[in-house]
Design an enzyme around this catalytic site. Sequence first.
Site, mmCIF file in Angstrom:
data_model
loop_
_atom_site.group_PDB
_atom_site.id
_atom_site.type_symbol
_atom_site.label_atom_id
_atom_site.label_comp_id
_atom_site.label_asym_id
_atom_site.label_seq_id
_atom_site.Cartn_x
_atom_site.Cartn_y
_atom_site.Cartn_z
ATOM 1 N N LYS A 11 0.826 -1.209 0.000
ATOM 2 C CA LYS A 11 0.000 0.000 0.000
ATOM 3 C C LYS A 11 0.868 1.272 0.000
ATOM 4 O O LYS A 11 2.083 1.210 0.225
ATOM 5 C CB LYS A 11 -0.936 -0.055 1.204
ATOM 6 C CG LYS A 11 -1.935 -1.224 1.154
ATOM 7 C CD LYS A 11 -2.870 -1.195 2.364
ATOM 8 C CE LYS A 11 -3.918 -2.293 2.295
ATOM 9 N NZ LYS A 11 -4.869 -2.196 3.452
ATOM 10 N N TYR A 51 -12.761 -1.499 -3.180
ATOM 11 C CA TYR A 51 -13.199 -1.617 -1.784
ATOM 12 C C TYR A 51 -14.706 -1.427 -1.630
ATOM 13 O O TYR A 51 -15.174 -1.065 -0.534
ATOM 14 C CB TYR A 51 -12.446 -0.608 -0.918
ATOM 15 C CG TYR A 51 -11.017 -1.031 -0.597
ATOM 16 C CD1 TYR A 51 -10.751 -2.117 0.243
ATOM 17 C CD2 TYR A 51 -9.928 -0.343 -1.109
ATOM 18 C CE1 TYR A 51 -9.457 -2.502 0.553
ATOM 19 C CE2 TYR A 51 -8.614 -0.723 -0.807
ATOM 20 C CZ TYR A 51 -8.397 -1.806 0.025
ATOM 21 O OH TYR A 51 -7.112 -2.184 0.341
ATOM 22 N N ASN A 114 -1.936 0.140 6.948
ATOM 23 C CA ASN A 114 -1.409 -1.144 7.417
ATOM 24 C C ASN A 114 -0.550 -1.875 6.388
ATOM 25 O O ASN A 114 -0.430 -3.096 6.428
ATOM 26 C CB ASN A 114 -2.540 -2.015 7.970
ATOM 27 C CG ASN A 114 -3.613 -2.275 6.942
ATOM 28 O OD1 ASN A 114 -3.472 -1.904 5.787
ATOM 29 N ND2 ASN A 114 -4.690 -2.909 7.368
ATOM 30 N N HIS A 117 -2.078 -5.433 1.590
ATOM 31 C CA HIS A 117 -3.378 -6.077 1.396
ATOM 32 C C HIS A 117 -3.176 -7.547 1.111
ATOM 33 O O HIS A 117 -2.215 -7.924 0.434
ATOM 34 C CB HIS A 117 -4.104 -5.442 0.188
ATOM 35 C CG HIS A 117 -5.338 -6.202 -0.242
ATOM 36 N ND1 HIS A 117 -6.547 -6.044 0.386
ATOM 37 C CD2 HIS A 117 -5.521 -7.146 -1.211
ATOM 38 C CE1 HIS A 117 -7.434 -6.854 -0.198
ATOM 39 N NE2 HIS A 117 -6.843 -7.522 -1.161
ATOM 40 N N GLU A 128 -9.858 -9.748 -7.567
ATOM 41 C CA GLU A 128 -8.884 -8.667 -7.345
ATOM 42 C C GLU A 128 -7.723 -8.747 -8.329
ATOM 43 O O GLU A 128 -7.231 -7.716 -8.809
ATOM 44 C CB GLU A 128 -8.396 -8.720 -5.892
ATOM 45 C CG GLU A 128 -9.499 -8.366 -4.899
ATOM 46 C CD GLU A 128 -9.164 -8.664 -3.454
ATOM 47 O OE1 GLU A 128 -10.018 -8.388 -2.586
ATOM 48 O OE2 GLU A 128 -8.054 -9.171 -3.170
HETATM 49 P P1 IDP Z 1 -8.013 -6.546 5.841
HETATM 50 O O1 IDP Z 1 -7.193 -5.644 4.949
HETATM 51 O O2 IDP Z 1 -7.197 -7.107 6.984
HETATM 52 O O3 IDP Z 1 -8.740 -7.626 5.074
HETATM 53 P P2 IDP Z 1 -10.571 -5.194 6.077
HETATM 54 O O4 IDP Z 1 -11.461 -5.267 7.261
HETATM 55 O O5 IDP Z 1 -10.966 -5.920 4.836
HETATM 56 O O6 IDP Z 1 -9.114 -5.634 6.544
HETATM 57 O O7 IDP Z 1 -10.392 -3.646 5.749
HETATM 58 C C1 IDP Z 1 -9.820 -3.232 4.519
HETATM 59 C C2 IDP Z 1 -8.859 -2.103 4.794
HETATM 60 O O8 IDP Z 1 -9.589 -0.966 5.268
HETATM 61 C C3 IDP Z 1 -7.827 -2.370 5.885
HETATM 62 O O9 IDP Z 1 -6.722 -3.115 5.426
HETATM 63 C C4 IDP Z 1 -7.458 -0.970 6.321
HETATM 64 O O10 IDP Z 1 -6.546 -0.365 5.398
HETATM 65 C C5 IDP Z 1 -8.797 -0.256 6.225
HETATM 66 N N1 IDP Z 1 -9.501 -0.252 7.511
HETATM 67 C C6 IDP Z 1 -10.137 -1.295 8.100
HETATM 68 N N2 IDP Z 1 -10.676 -0.937 9.277
HETATM 69 C C7 IDP Z 1 -10.376 0.378 9.439
HETATM 70 C C8 IDP Z 1 -10.649 1.351 10.467
HETATM 71 O O11 IDP Z 1 -11.301 1.044 11.471
HETATM 72 N N3 IDP Z 1 -10.161 2.606 10.268
HETATM 73 C C9 IDP Z 1 -9.461 2.964 9.141
HETATM 74 N N4 IDP Z 1 -9.181 2.088 8.164
HETATM 75 C C10 IDP Z 1 -9.622 0.823 8.303
HETATM 76 MG MG MG Z 2 -10.263 -7.471 3.683
#
Ligand code: IDP
Ligand code: MG
Length: 139
Positions: A11, A51, A114, A117, A128
Amino acid sequence: MATNRTFTMLKPDAVEKGHIGAILEKITAAGFKIVAMKLTQMSKSDAETFYAIHSERPFFGELVQYMTRGPIVAAVLEKDNAVEDFRTLIGATNPADAAEGTIRKLYATSMGENAVHGSDSDANAAIESAFHFAGREIF
Ligand code: IDP
Ligand code: MG
Protein backbone atom coordinates in the site's frame (compact mmCIF):
# COMPACT_ATOMS: atom_id res chain seq x y z
CA MET A 1 -7.55 -18.67 -11.81
CA ALA A 2 -6.02 -21.48 -9.79
CA THR A 3 -6.96 -21.55 -6.13
CA ASN A 4 -3.31 -21.73 -5.06
CA ARG A 5 -3.00 -18.02 -5.80
CA THR A 6 -3.68 -14.83 -3.89
CA PHE A 7 -3.57 -11.12 -4.65
CA THR A 8 -1.61 -8.50 -2.70
CA MET A 9 -0.93 -4.78 -2.73
CA LEU A 10 1.98 -3.08 -1.00
CA LYS A 11 0.00 0.00 0.00
CA PRO A 12 1.04 3.67 -0.40
CA ASP A 13 2.50 3.95 3.12
CA ALA A 14 4.81 0.97 2.51
CA VAL A 15 5.95 2.36 -0.84
CA GLU A 16 6.46 5.89 0.60
CA LYS A 17 8.63 4.51 3.40
CA GLY A 18 10.86 2.53 1.02
CA HIS A 19 9.71 -0.88 2.24
CA ILE A 20 9.05 -2.52 -1.15
CA GLY A 21 12.26 -4.55 -1.14
CA ALA A 22 12.02 -5.68 2.48
CA ILE A 23 8.39 -6.75 2.13
CA LEU A 24 8.98 -8.62 -1.13
CA GLU A 25 11.90 -10.40 0.58
CA LYS A 26 9.56 -11.55 3.40
CA ILE A 27 7.01 -12.73 0.84
CA THR A 28 9.43 -14.74 -1.28
CA ALA A 29 11.27 -16.10 1.80
CA ALA A 30 7.90 -17.47 2.97
CA GLY A 31 7.65 -19.53 -0.20
CA PHE A 32 5.41 -17.38 -2.39
CA LYS A 33 6.25 -17.17 -6.09
CA ILE A 34 5.48 -13.86 -7.81
CA VAL A 35 3.43 -14.60 -10.95
CA ALA A 36 2.39 -10.98 -11.70
CA MET A 37 3.66 -7.64 -10.39
CA LYS A 38 3.58 -3.91 -11.15
CA LEU A 39 3.95 -0.42 -9.65
CA THR A 40 0.68 1.39 -10.27
CA GLN A 41 -1.61 4.00 -8.73
CA MET A 42 -5.34 3.61 -8.19
CA SER A 43 -7.75 6.38 -9.19
CA LYS A 44 -10.58 7.37 -6.84
CA SER A 45 -13.00 5.29 -8.88
CA ASP A 46 -10.58 2.32 -8.90
CA ALA A 47 -10.34 2.39 -5.09
CA GLU A 48 -14.11 2.85 -4.67
CA THR A 49 -14.67 -0.20 -6.87
CA PHE A 50 -11.94 -2.34 -5.31
CA TYR A 51 -13.20 -1.62 -1.78
CA ALA A 52 -16.92 -1.47 -2.67
CA ILE A 53 -17.68 -4.04 0.06
CA HIS A 54 -16.64 -1.39 2.63
CA SER A 55 -18.62 1.48 1.09
CA GLU A 56 -21.00 1.78 4.05
CA ARG A 57 -18.22 1.72 6.65
CA PRO A 58 -17.34 4.99 8.44
CA PHE A 59 -13.71 4.75 7.31
CA PHE A 60 -14.51 4.36 3.59
CA GLY A 61 -13.60 7.92 2.58
CA GLU A 62 -10.35 7.76 4.54
CA LEU A 63 -9.56 4.37 2.97
CA VAL A 64 -10.09 5.66 -0.59
CA GLN A 65 -8.01 8.79 0.13
CA TYR A 66 -5.17 6.68 1.55
CA MET A 67 -5.16 4.04 -1.17
CA THR A 68 -5.07 6.65 -3.97
CA ARG A 69 -2.46 9.04 -2.56
CA GLY A 70 0.53 7.39 -4.20
CA PRO A 71 1.77 4.33 -6.01
CA ILE A 72 1.21 0.79 -4.84
CA VAL A 73 2.79 -2.50 -5.83
CA ALA A 74 0.13 -4.93 -7.04
CA ALA A 75 1.08 -8.60 -7.31
CA VAL A 76 -0.32 -12.08 -7.73
CA LEU A 77 1.35 -14.73 -5.58
CA GLU A 78 1.41 -18.51 -5.89
CA LYS A 79 1.85 -21.07 -3.12
CA ASP A 80 -0.07 -24.03 -1.72
CA ASN A 81 -2.87 -22.66 0.48
CA ALA A 82 -1.95 -19.16 -0.74
CA VAL A 83 -4.90 -17.13 0.59
CA GLU A 84 -4.76 -18.44 4.15
CA ASP A 85 -0.96 -18.60 4.38
CA PHE A 86 -0.61 -15.05 3.09
CA ARG A 87 -3.14 -13.72 5.62
CA THR A 88 -1.04 -15.42 8.32
CA LEU A 89 2.16 -13.84 6.93
CA ILE A 90 0.68 -10.31 6.91
CA GLY A 91 -0.98 -10.50 10.34
CA ALA A 92 -4.07 -8.84 11.79
CA THR A 93 -5.65 -5.76 10.19
CA ASN A 94 -4.65 -3.66 13.20
CA PRO A 95 -0.85 -3.85 13.61
CA ALA A 96 -1.32 -3.55 17.38
CA ASP A 97 -2.96 -7.00 17.23
CA ALA A 98 -0.62 -8.49 14.61
CA ALA A 99 1.65 -11.38 15.63
CA GLU A 100 5.40 -10.83 16.03
CA GLY A 101 7.29 -11.18 12.78
CA THR A 102 4.28 -10.52 10.55
CA ILE A 103 4.53 -7.92 7.79
CA ARG A 104 1.97 -5.65 9.45
CA LYS A 105 3.69 -5.93 12.83
CA LEU A 106 6.98 -4.94 11.18
CA TYR A 107 5.83 -2.29 8.71
CA ALA A 108 2.26 -1.07 9.38
CA THR A 109 1.56 2.24 11.09
CA SER A 110 -2.08 1.90 12.13
CA MET A 111 -5.36 0.08 11.47
CA GLY A 112 -5.85 2.28 8.40
CA GLU A 113 -2.26 2.50 7.14
CA ASN A 114 -1.41 -1.14 7.42
CA ALA A 115 1.21 -1.56 4.67
CA VAL A 116 -0.21 -4.52 2.79
CA HIS A 117 -3.38 -6.08 1.40
CA GLY A 118 -4.12 -9.78 1.17
CA SER A 119 -7.21 -11.35 -0.42
CA ASP A 120 -9.63 -12.97 2.04
CA SER A 121 -10.87 -15.83 -0.20
CA ASP A 122 -10.04 -17.67 -3.41
CA ALA A 123 -13.00 -15.99 -5.11
CA ASN A 124 -11.84 -12.52 -4.10
CA ALA A 125 -8.25 -13.35 -5.08
CA ALA A 126 -9.47 -14.06 -8.61
CA ILE A 127 -11.64 -10.91 -8.74
CA GLU A 128 -8.88 -8.67 -7.35
CA SER A 129 -6.19 -10.12 -9.63
CA ALA A 130 -8.41 -9.56 -12.68
CA PHE A 131 -9.11 -6.00 -11.51
CA HIS A 132 -5.39 -5.12 -11.68
CA PHE A 133 -3.97 -7.45 -14.34
CA ALA A 134 -4.78 -8.56 -17.86
CA GLY A 135 -4.54 -12.29 -18.40
CA ARG A 136 -1.31 -11.94 -20.39
CA GLU A 137 0.35 -10.17 -17.40
CA ILE A 138 -0.17 -13.18 -15.09
CA PHE A 139 2.39 -15.98 -15.54
P1 IDP B 1 -8.01 -6.55 5.84
O1 IDP B 1 -7.19 -5.64 4.95
O2 IDP B 1 -7.20 -7.11 6.98
O3 IDP B 1 -8.74 -7.63 5.07
P2 IDP B 1 -10.57 -5.19 6.08
O4 IDP B 1 -11.46 -5.27 7.26
O5 IDP B 1 -10.97 -5.92 4.84
O6 IDP B 1 -9.11 -5.63 6.54
O7 IDP B 1 -10.39 -3.65 5.75
C1 IDP B 1 -9.82 -3.23 4.52
C2 IDP B 1 -8.86 -2.10 4.79
O8 IDP B 1 -9.59 -0.97 5.27
C3 IDP B 1 -7.83 -2.37 5.88
O9 IDP B 1 -6.72 -3.11 5.43
C4 IDP B 1 -7.46 -0.97 6.32
O10 IDP B 1 -6.55 -0.37 5.40
C5 IDP B 1 -8.80 -0.26 6.22
N1 IDP B 1 -9.50 -0.25 7.51
C6 IDP B 1 -10.14 -1.30 8.10
N2 IDP B 1 -10.68 -0.94 9.28
C7 IDP B 1 -10.38 0.38 9.44
C8 IDP B 1 -10.65 1.35 10.47
O11 IDP B 1 -11.30 1.04 11.47
N3 IDP B 1 -10.16 2.61 10.27
C9 IDP B 1 -9.46 2.96 9.14
N4 IDP B 1 -9.18 2.09 8.16
C10 IDP B 1 -9.62 0.82 8.30
MG1 MG C 1 -10.26 -7.47 3.68
